[in-house]
Enzyme design. Sequence first.
Site, PDB file in Angstrom:
ATOM      1  N   ASP A 453      79.371 -20.987  19.246  1.00  0.00           N
ATOM      2  CA  ASP A 453      80.807 -21.420  19.805  1.00  0.00           C
ATOM      3  C   ASP A 453      81.677 -21.491  19.093  1.00  0.00           C
ATOM      4  O   ASP A 453      81.625 -21.290  17.752  1.00  0.00           O
ATOM      5  CB  ASP A 453      80.728 -22.654  20.694  1.00  0.00           C
ATOM      6  CG  ASP A 453      81.414 -22.670  21.749  1.00  0.00           C
ATOM      7  OD1 ASP A 453      82.581 -22.050  22.026  1.00  0.00           O
ATOM      8  OD2 ASP A 453      81.212 -23.688  22.753  1.00  0.00           O
ATOM      9  N   ASP A 522      84.915 -20.109  30.462  1.00  0.00           N
ATOM     10  CA  ASP A 522      84.538 -21.714  31.119  1.00  0.00           C
ATOM     11  C   ASP A 522      84.672 -21.752  32.458  1.00  0.00           C
ATOM     12  O   ASP A 522      84.376 -22.870  33.049  1.00  0.00           O
ATOM     13  CB  ASP A 522      85.002 -22.671  29.866  1.00  0.00           C
ATOM     14  CG  ASP A 522      84.304 -23.066  29.037  1.00  0.00           C
ATOM     15  OD1 ASP A 522      83.229 -22.681  28.734  1.00  0.00           O
ATOM     16  OD2 ASP A 522      85.118 -23.791  27.968  1.00  0.00           O
TER      17      ASP A 522
END
Length: 712
Positions: A453, A522
């Site tokens: 990430d 997301d």
Amino acid sequence: MLVAALALIAVETDNTSLIMVSDQEGVLRTAHYGERISDPSEFLAADLFSDPYSESHTRSYPSVGGTFINQPALHVKYADGTHNTELVYKGHSVTSSDGATVTSIDLLDSVTSLEVRLVFTAYEKENVILEHAEIRNGGKKEIQLLDYASSSMTIEAGKYLLTHFYGGWATEMNIDREILTHDTKVIESRRGTQATQCNNPSFLLSLDTDSFSENDGEVVAGALAWSGNFRLSFEIDESGRLRVLGGINPFASSYPLASGATFVTPDMIWTRSPEGAGGASRNLHRWARKYGVYAGGTVNPTLLNSWEGAYFTFTTETLLRMIDDAADMGLEMFVLDDGWFGNKFPRNGDDAGLGDWDVNVSKIPEGIDYVASYAHSKGLKFGIWIEPEMVNPKSELALAHPDWVVQSPGREIPTARNQWVLDLSNPAVQDFVFGIFDKTMSLAPSIDYIKWDCNRTVASFGSKYLKKNQDRFYVDYCEGIYNVMRRIREKYPSVIVQCCSSGGGRVDYGALRWFNEIWTSDDTDAFQRAYIQYATNLIYPACVMGSHVSAVPNHQSGNVTPLKFRFDMACSGRLGMELQPKTLTPEERAVAERCIASYKEYRDLVFRGDVYRLASPYEGDYYSLMYVSEDRSRAVVFDYCLRYQNRAVGSHPLKLRGLDPSRKYRVRELNVDRSSWWGDGGAYSGEFLSSGAFAPSLLTTYSSGVFYLEAL
Ligand code: GLA
């Protein structure tokens, strides 16, 4: 006056030619990028250079200097303060490797001894051409590169319709469309990290038309393989020619080049198709699966990710029960997301612990090995989340290495999501980041997947390591990531690594050389995903698109969609689930199990098939697409109704594409007891199925169908 060219260079694929000539003065010019020309030598005699007022746009790699006055590909400032570079053709060579032909063209400025080698790699079958520049300082003193594009492409048409991508967190890859007008349109990123969260370094140009077409007309597509700041510029000059420049964004990055040193730009990827946007996408995807994506086209496992189901709050017990449920539902991997590390500063929220990559002993006292082994004992693979480029101020790492943080001397270091960026331009930080990956891989004998990430952009940039060379920061940061990934791939060639950056903040073909897949967004709302996945897939192949079924109301949008719709949407990419399975009712579990089982039957088509988009969510109430196997013997069709339809409409006709008109295909709707199409179960010719006779009756909001086609 007819002026003959001195040299001719044809970079060719099966269906396209990029023809360059060097004129009488030795200036390299682009004569043609379009359909394949069977006899390029005729361009030697073509009178391409007689108009002194518009000559600048035909230059293949224009530099500041001489008579050139438009947007340059190259701008150099020399030690004596001058800015003039006049490149002259010196020679070229052609070699071949792995399905591609590499043409290198050497240019030289004899006054400053600056050398530029333009390298074109032509992938014949895929009709894709890559271009980059190698800029060498042959002079005695250091120079500054002020502009250093990878490619400058001349495109000639009467009209240029540009499709490009914009967005933000949880709303990546929206589509913008405009007819280009005179002067310059720029698409760029100055974010440093998360470079693609707002704009993507890719585009489509529909030529000689006012309207976007999926299936017809000439389309040129381009994408830059770079994960840092980028700039694409589109300049139409007074002659109506378009020149597209693609490269690293020189924003705050005048790059110093010592005597004898060479700067290699990233690749700009080009394709052209006479079959509309669909043809351009298929070219890019075929190239990407074979050459552009790490282990591209390999089927990656279905998974349950812990994030939306557990966030930061879990114990070993929570994870084991999620693993049990994942195994029961037929999923193939469990991925432990954020929250598993940090002791002095436990990672119980996003405000602490980032950087301290030791397992949190109060949450998982038994260790990661215990959880991973449990997953393996249940027949699941195991994956784990890291964010090694970042640090919370509240962490042992920040206390131990304050000088590793990106910062500007004497100024406050701004936080975003409570975190700072580590300075990847510093080789010691690169070692640390590689070390974190290495250490994480050793937490259990077999870690199968890493979710990498990167949750913020660079701000108030500066590097303690670079001292007076701050201009190098943005470029060296990105090179730093690639250095780390190179080392990772040498040591761990088969681990699956997902590229996540708050979702789609690092979606580009530079990253995909090292990463197997992306976390597309997301935003897990299946309705929003129709738009995000449609646009992502214009440029990037479905095999890289991580797509998860999550809970309702959706945690980002609040939207409520049926479970089957969520599955059907996720199944058009790499399927995963991201919720607490315990919250599912027995009926919902049954839907999940059925959808996961059927996905395994056709998913090789999603990972390796050719995409044909049948209905765009931007142009109507449906999103529909299909993937067809290379031999056209199998296909899967996804049809999603995004808005309620008047019942009088009855059905939604789709003209299937890519099928063999003369073969018969058995059509089966999956995951339902009663099909939405009258012809379900029957066998029909490709011709019939492409006529509009295939018309599922999907009329209610968020109804959807998945149809599997097998040739008899
Ligand atoms: C980012 C990612 C999410 C999740 C969280 C964890 O937002 O995009 O998928 O991993 O970080 O903090």
